[in-house]
Design a protein around this motif. Sequence first.
Motif, PDB file in Angstrom:
ATOM      1  N   ARG A   1       0.588  -1.023   0.260  1.00 37.94           N
ATOM      2  CA  ARG A   1      -0.023   0.624   0.240  1.00 37.94           C
ATOM      3  C   ARG A   1       0.426   1.252  -0.120  1.00 37.94           C
ATOM      4  N   GLY A   2       0.576   2.147  -0.821  1.00 35.27           N
ATOM      5  CA  GLY A   2       1.239   3.206  -0.744  1.00 35.27           C
ATOM      6  C   GLY A   2       2.445   3.912  -1.673  1.00 35.27           C
ATOM      7  N   LEU A   3       3.399   2.247  -2.136  1.00 38.01           N
ATOM      8  CA  LEU A   3       4.378   2.061  -3.074  1.00 38.01           C
ATOM      9  C   LEU A   3       4.970   2.257  -4.088  1.00 38.01           C
ATOM     10  N   PRO A   4       5.542   3.348  -4.386  1.00 36.64           N
ATOM     11  CA  PRO A   4       4.803   4.245  -4.799  1.00 36.64           C
ATOM     12  C   PRO A   4       5.596   3.844  -6.534  1.00 36.64           C
ATOM     13  N   VAL A   5       5.482   3.621  -7.530  1.00 36.50           N
ATOM     14  CA  VAL A   5       5.313   2.815  -9.131  1.00 36.50           C
ATOM     15  C   VAL A   5       5.354   3.663 -10.100  1.00 36.50           C
ATOM     16  N   ILE A   6       6.718   4.348 -10.586  1.00 35.45           N
ATOM     17  CA  ILE A   6       6.783   4.629 -12.259  1.00 35.45           C
ATOM     18  C   ILE A   6       6.644   3.310 -13.305  1.00 35.45           C
ATOM     19  N   MET A   7       6.073   3.989 -14.182  1.00 32.99           N
ATOM     20  CA  MET A   7       6.172   3.180 -15.849  1.00 32.99           C
ATOM     21  C   MET A   7       6.755   3.923 -16.313  1.00 32.99           C
ATOM     22  N   LEU A   8       7.458   3.065 -17.489  1.00 32.15           N
ATOM     23  CA  LEU A   8       8.672   3.083 -18.530  1.00 32.15           C
ATOM     24  C   LEU A   8       7.968   2.712 -19.963  1.00 32.15           C
TER      25      LEU A   8
ATOM     26  N   ALA B   1      11.598  13.334  -7.065  1.00 32.59           N
ATOM     27  CA  ALA B   1      10.171  14.041  -6.428  1.00 32.59           C
ATOM     28  C   ALA B   1       9.012  13.289  -6.048  1.00 32.59           C
ATOM     29  N   LEU B   2       9.022  11.847  -6.874  1.00 32.13           N
ATOM     30  CA  LEU B   2       8.029  10.854  -6.275  1.00 32.13           C
ATOM     31  C   LEU B   2       8.483  10.295  -4.401  1.00 32.13           C
TER      32      LEU B   2
ATOM     33  N   ARG C   1       9.872  12.277  -2.780  1.00 31.44           N
ATOM     34  CA  ARG C   1       9.533  13.779  -1.682  1.00 31.44           C
ATOM     35  C   ARG C   1       8.515  13.321  -1.535  1.00 31.44           C
ATOM     36  N   LYS C   2       7.119  12.950  -2.527  1.00 29.36           N
ATOM     37  CA  LYS C   2       6.001  13.592  -2.331  1.00 29.36           C
ATOM     38  C   LYS C   2       5.570  11.907  -1.870  1.00 29.36           C
ATOM     39  N   ALA C   3       6.711  10.552  -1.829  1.00 30.63           N
ATOM     40  CA  ALA C   3       6.185  10.141  -0.381  1.00 30.63           C
ATOM     41  C   ALA C   3       6.254   9.954   0.234  1.00 30.63           C
ATOM     42  N   GLY C   4       7.112  10.850   1.150  1.00 29.45           N
ATOM     43  CA  GLY C   4       7.770  11.231   2.554  1.00 29.45           C
ATOM     44  C   GLY C   4       8.749   9.808   2.545  1.00 29.45           C
ATOM     45  N   LYS C   5       9.780   9.941   1.210  1.00 23.52           N
ATOM     46  CA  LYS C   5      10.936   8.527   1.484  1.00 23.52           C
ATOM     47  C   LYS C   5      12.128  10.033   1.753  1.00 23.52           C
ATOM     48  N   GLY C   6      12.269  10.733   1.356  1.00 22.26           N
ATOM     49  CA  GLY C   6      13.612  11.542   2.003  1.00 22.26           C
ATOM     50  C   GLY C   6      14.352  11.185   0.269  1.00 22.26           C
ATOM     51  N   ALA C   7      15.476  11.533   0.572  1.00 19.56           N
ATOM     52  CA  ALA C   7      16.970  11.710  -0.773  1.00 19.56           C
ATOM     53  C   ALA C   7      18.084  11.278   0.092  1.00 19.56           C
ATOM     54  N   PRO C   8      18.708  10.443  -1.061  1.00 17.70           N
ATOM     55  CA  PRO C   8      18.508   9.439  -1.446  1.00 17.70           C
ATOM     56  C   PRO C   8      17.439   8.635  -1.552  1.00 17.70           C
TER      57      PRO C   8
END
Length: 126
Positions: A73-80, A116-117, A119-126
Amino acid sequence: MKILVAEDNDIFRLLMGTILFEAGHEVVAAPDGTQAWERLGSENVDMCIFDVDMPGMTGIEVLKRLRADNRFRGLPVIMLTVKALVEDQLSGYDTGADDYIPKPVSAELLLARVQALGRKAGKGAP
Ligand SMILES: [Mg+2]
């Protein structure tokens, strides 16, 4: 972040892994959707990058499974997608993709979207 990269093209998978690793991320790589799904269950990843077109289980199919599973739940996913077709993008969003990147991906664009994603998901960088 710990990022799962699923991409069936060896060169492209290695390239994305290197870009992300050099930016300070930990990379978990999978050469197809089936192995990506297995890695999801065994590794505690912060983000996923799935190629849409993969043999066996496609990126869209992995994404559908992921979104139907409470563990992710809430895991960010980017599609290519190399095609960058509207239908692909729409089916991705319908299935719950957070972002889309057309291939070939520039290092700058990939890292910008990931950060960006994250940050939005509150994961912090890197
Ligand atoms: Mg592919």
